[in-house]
Design a protein around this motif. Structure first.
Motif, PDB file in Angstrom:
ATOM      1  N   ALA A  70      37.884 132.021  87.296  1.00  0.00           N
ATOM      2  CA  ALA A  70      38.916 131.002  87.139  1.00  0.00           C
ATOM      3  C   ALA A  70      39.404 130.844  85.702  1.00  0.00           C
ATOM      4  O   ALA A  70      40.513 130.388  85.471  1.00  0.00           O
ATOM      5  N   TYR A  71      38.572 131.229  84.748  1.00  0.00           N
ATOM      6  CA  TYR A  71      38.844 130.900  83.348  1.00  0.00           C
ATOM      7  C   TYR A  71      39.832 131.864  82.696  1.00  0.00           C
ATOM      8  O   TYR A  71      39.476 132.638  81.809  1.00  0.00           O
ATOM      9  N   GLU A  72      41.066 131.790  83.108  1.00  0.00           N
ATOM     10  CA  GLU A  72      42.105 132.505  82.385  1.00  0.00           C
ATOM     11  C   GLU A  72      42.297 131.833  81.025  1.00  0.00           C
ATOM     12  O   GLU A  72      41.751 130.769  80.754  1.00  0.00           O
ATOM     13  N   ALA A  73      43.074 132.456  80.156  1.00  0.00           N
ATOM     14  CA  ALA A  73      43.198 131.949  78.789  1.00  0.00           C
ATOM     15  C   ALA A  73      43.767 130.536  78.725  1.00  0.00           C
ATOM     16  O   ALA A  73      43.530 129.804  77.756  1.00  0.00           O
ATOM     17  N   ASP A  74      44.506 130.118  79.758  1.00  0.00           N
ATOM     18  CA  ASP A  74      45.108 128.779  79.741  1.00  0.00           C
ATOM     19  C   ASP A  74      44.309 127.761  80.546  1.00  0.00           C
ATOM     20  O   ASP A  74      44.798 126.684  80.873  1.00  0.00           O
ATOM     21  N   TYR A  75      43.034 128.077  80.848  1.00  0.00           N
ATOM     22  CA  TYR A  75      42.230 127.237  81.739  1.00  0.00           C
ATOM     23  C   TYR A  75      41.271 126.351  80.938  1.00  0.00           C
ATOM     24  O   TYR A  75      40.663 126.793  79.966  1.00  0.00           O
ATOM     25  N   GLY A  76      41.147 125.099  81.364  1.00  0.00           N
ATOM     26  CA  GLY A  76      40.169 124.171  80.806  1.00  0.00           C
ATOM     27  C   GLY A  76      39.365 123.540  81.927  1.00  0.00           C
ATOM     28  O   GLY A  76      39.941 123.056  82.910  1.00  0.00           O
ATOM     29  N   PHE A  77      38.042 123.529  81.794  1.00  0.00           N
ATOM     30  CA  PHE A  77      37.156 123.073  82.872  1.00  0.00           C
ATOM     31  C   PHE A  77      36.724 121.634  82.622  1.00  0.00           C
ATOM     32  O   PHE A  77      36.397 121.257  81.495  1.00  0.00           O
ATOM     33  N   MET A  79      34.070 119.910  83.149  1.00  0.00           N
ATOM     34  CA  MET A  79      32.743 119.641  82.603  1.00  0.00           C
ATOM     35  C   MET A  79      32.623 120.082  81.146  1.00  0.00           C
ATOM     36  O   MET A  79      31.621 119.815  80.486  1.00  0.00           O
ATOM     37  N   ASP A  80      33.662 120.754  80.638  1.00  0.00           N
ATOM     38  CA  ASP A  80      33.683 121.170  79.234  1.00  0.00           C
ATOM     39  C   ASP A  80      34.713 120.398  78.415  1.00  0.00           C
ATOM     40  O   ASP A  80      34.987 120.749  77.265  1.00  0.00           O
ATOM     41  N   GLY A  81      35.300 119.368  79.027  1.00  0.00           N
ATOM     42  CA  GLY A  81      36.305 118.579  78.330  1.00  0.00           C
ATOM     43  C   GLY A  81      37.725 118.864  78.761  1.00  0.00           C
ATOM     44  O   GLY A  81      38.671 118.235  78.266  1.00  0.00           O
ATOM     45  N   GLY A  82      37.908 119.821  79.673  1.00  0.00           N
ATOM     46  CA  GLY A  82      39.233 120.137  80.192  1.00  0.00           C
ATOM     47  C   GLY A  82      39.582 119.288  81.399  1.00  0.00           C
ATOM     48  O   GLY A  82      38.940 118.268  81.673  1.00  0.00           O
ATOM     49  N   THR A  83      40.563 119.721  82.158  1.00  0.00           N
ATOM     50  CA  THR A  83      41.046 118.918  83.287  1.00  0.00           C
ATOM     51  C   THR A  83      40.861 119.581  84.637  1.00  0.00           C
ATOM     52  O   THR A  83      40.910 118.904  85.666  1.00  0.00           O
ATOM     53  N   GLU A  84      40.651 120.891  84.665  1.00  0.00           N
ATOM     54  CA  GLU A  84      40.628 121.599  85.941  1.00  0.00           C
ATOM     55  C   GLU A  84      39.224 121.640  86.547  1.00  0.00           C
ATOM     56  O   GLU A  84      38.224 121.714  85.843  1.00  0.00           O
ATOM     57  N   SER A  85      39.180 121.583  87.884  1.00  0.00           N
ATOM     58  CA  SER A  85      37.906 121.645  88.598  1.00  0.00           C
ATOM     59  C   SER A  85      37.830 122.851  89.522  1.00  0.00           C
ATOM     60  O   SER A  85      36.764 123.169  90.050  1.00  0.00           O
ATOM     61  N   ARG A  86      38.967 123.519  89.707  1.00  0.00           N
ATOM     62  CA  ARG A  86      39.041 124.703  90.564  1.00  0.00           C
ATOM     63  C   ARG A  86      39.922 125.753  89.885  1.00  0.00           C
ATOM     64  O   ARG A  86      40.602 125.449  88.895  1.00  0.00           O
ATOM     65  N   ALA A  87      39.889 126.971  90.399  1.00  0.00           N
ATOM     66  CA  ALA A  87      40.819 127.980  89.906  1.00  0.00           C
ATOM     67  C   ALA A  87      42.247 127.477  90.112  1.00  0.00           C
ATOM     68  O   ALA A  87      42.524 126.674  91.013  1.00  0.00           O
ATOM     69  N   TRP A  88      43.159 127.936  89.263  1.00  0.00           N
ATOM     70  CA  TRP A  88      44.540 127.435  89.312  1.00  0.00           C
ATOM     71  C   TRP A  88      45.133 127.519  90.714  1.00  0.00           C
ATOM     72  O   TRP A  88      45.760 126.574  91.202  1.00  0.00           O
ATOM     73  N   SER A  89      44.940 128.648  91.366  1.00  0.00           N
ATOM     74  CA  SER A  89      45.440 128.834  92.725  1.00  0.00           C
ATOM     75  C   SER A  89      44.713 130.032  93.314  1.00  0.00           C
ATOM     76  O   SER A  89      44.112 130.836  92.589  1.00  0.00           O
ATOM     77  N   ASP A 311      37.544 123.420  76.801  1.00  0.00           N
ATOM     78  CA  ASP A 311      38.075 122.061  76.832  1.00  0.00           C
ATOM     79  C   ASP A 311      39.582 122.051  77.012  1.00  0.00           C
ATOM     80  O   ASP A 311      40.203 120.988  77.094  1.00  0.00           O
ATOM     81  N   GLY A 312      40.174 123.231  77.081  1.00  0.00           N
ATOM     82  CA  GLY A 312      41.606 123.368  77.282  1.00  0.00           C
ATOM     83  C   GLY A 312      41.973 124.830  77.114  1.00  0.00           C
ATOM     84  O   GLY A 312      41.106 125.690  76.988  1.00  0.00           O
ATOM     85  N   PRO A 313      43.264 125.158  77.108  1.00  0.00           N
ATOM     86  CA  PRO A 313      43.673 126.541  76.904  1.00  0.00           C
ATOM     87  C   PRO A 313      43.127 127.087  75.593  1.00  0.00           C
ATOM     88  O   PRO A 313      42.920 126.347  74.625  1.00  0.00           O
ATOM     89  N   TYR A 314      42.892 128.397  75.557  1.00  0.00           N
ATOM     90  CA  TYR A 314      42.386 129.045  74.358  1.00  0.00           C
ATOM     91  C   TYR A 314      43.407 128.907  73.233  1.00  0.00           C
ATOM     92  O   TYR A 314      44.587 129.190  73.401  1.00  0.00           O
ATOM     93  N   HIS A 315      42.937 128.459  72.060  1.00  0.00           N
ATOM     94  CA  HIS A 315      43.836 128.229  70.936  1.00  0.00           C
ATOM     95  C   HIS A 315      43.077 128.354  69.617  1.00  0.00           C
ATOM     96  O   HIS A 315      41.847 128.204  69.586  1.00  0.00           O
TER      97      HIS A 315
END
Length: 359
Positions: A70-77, A79-89, A311-315
């Motif tokens: 699920a962790y593409e470069a624009d993915y934030g989880f 439990m790590d401070g991001g917003t997504e809980s599942r793969a984008w689609s 915690d968000g997209p890779y930057h």
């Protein structure tokens, strides 16, 4: 007016009681459904390459935590401070897993240790990620060890993480005679519900001289209260490897330590814009009295981290660290160890590669 207020109060009370029943019922379900897979579980070996490894030869091994695809470069989880809980689609997940499978195939290494491979999980739309990986590495012997089977997590509320089934996949271009799943120690309190089950797999590869190359595939705990559990897990793995070494076997372990295995990654990669402390250094005394070395993949002239905090997209400025690497016994000569830079395009981890000889 009084009757209306009374009826409203009764309705609110009934609603509150219903909520309490649902919450208590869910908590009871999670506690009852939680279980650990058995220790010393014999694993099925698929595929017979018909090849036997030997001492004095040079081999390559690639280890990669694929982040359940699920962790593409624009993915934030979440439990790590991001917003997504599942793969984008489902479509993006399938495309990303296909890219991971192609990367593995193109690497053409002798051994692969792959972590966080999902099957029948809510977060990955019940896709069996083992299928494309097996197809990409046809001709290899393979072993899958289920790491955990978690109950349904009703969080985040509007897009629950759900139930998860995931594991460790080992591939070998040489015959594997047998493999076993070893259960690792975990926290005993509430945190066990977040960190789930943990294990490592042990796969035995016969050598032409009668000894064995023993491959360990592992993914140590991340979501713990103080980080000591991952150290206890490492000590168990090291004790297993030491015993095999004393029997005359050659041992290599690869995977995700969830520890800063460089000791102080920021010296190589710079300060991050947020101070995270979840990846602690391995205590120096951990390897005392053992015939085992830690191999942290690093090119000092061009250092590349193996993991980013999702915690968000890779930057630029995001917290990065090297937590993926290897353990080898003294009868294994390390010729090279590097991080393969994918710019975190497919996972929150970069693959790491070991080139070695069995002495």
């Amino acid at each position: 007016m009084g009757k209306i207020l009374k009826r409203t109060g009764i309705a609110l009370l009934a609603l509150l009681l219903a909520v309490v029943v649902v919450v208590v019922g869910y908590v009871a379900y999670v506690l009852i459904a939680y279980h650990r897979l058995e220790d010393n579980l014999t694993l099925s070996v698929s595929g017979v390459p018909g090849r036997t490894a030997a001492t004095g030869e040079t081999y390559d091994l690639l280890s990669w935590n694929i982040g359940f695809g699920a962790y593409e470069a624009d993915y934030g989880f979440f439990m790590d401070g991001g917003t997504e809980s599942r793969a984008w689609s489902e479509e993006r997940l399938q495309a990303n897993i296909a890219k991971i499978a192609e990367f593995l195939r193109a690497a053409e290494t002798d051994f692969y240790l792959v972590q966080e491979v999902d099957f029948d999980s809510t977060r990955t739309y019940h896709m069996d990620e083992r299928v494309p990986l097996l197809a990409s590495l046809a001709g290899y012997a393979s072993v899958f060890a289920q790491n955990y089977d978690s109950p349904y997590l009703m969080y985040p509320l509007f897009s629950p993480h759900g139930a998860s089934k995931a594991g460790l996949f080992t591939f070998s271009a040489f015959d594997i005679s047998e493999s076993v799943r070893r259960s690792l120690p975990i926290e005993s309190g509430f945190m066990k519900l977040l960190d789930l089950d943990r294990c490592y797999s042990v796969s035995r590869i016969p050598l032409t001289n009668g000894a064995e190359l023993v491959l360990y595939n592992f993914h140590l705990s991340a979501y713990t209260s103080d980080g000591t559990i991952a150290t206890d897990q490492l000590k168990m793995l090291l004790a297993d490897m030491q015993a095999e070494y004393e029997r005359g076997n050659f041992c290599i372990a690869g995977g995700d330590f969830n520890k800063d295995i460089l000791g102080n990654s920021k010296d190589y990669f710079g300060e991050s814009d947020t101070d995270y402390t979840w990846a602690q250094p391995i205590p120096a005394e951990t390897f005392e009295g053992l015939n085992i070395s830690l191999v942290a993949p690093l090119d000092s002239e061009n250092p590349v981290p193996s993991c980013r905090n999702a915690d968000g997209p890779y930057h630029p400025g995001q917290y990065v660290v090297t937590v993926d690497g290897f353990l080898v016994t003294d009868n294994v000569s390390v010729l090279a160890s590097t991080v393969l830079d994918t710019a975190f395009a497919y996972s929150d981890h970069n693959p790491v590669k070991l080139t070695f000889q069995l002495d």
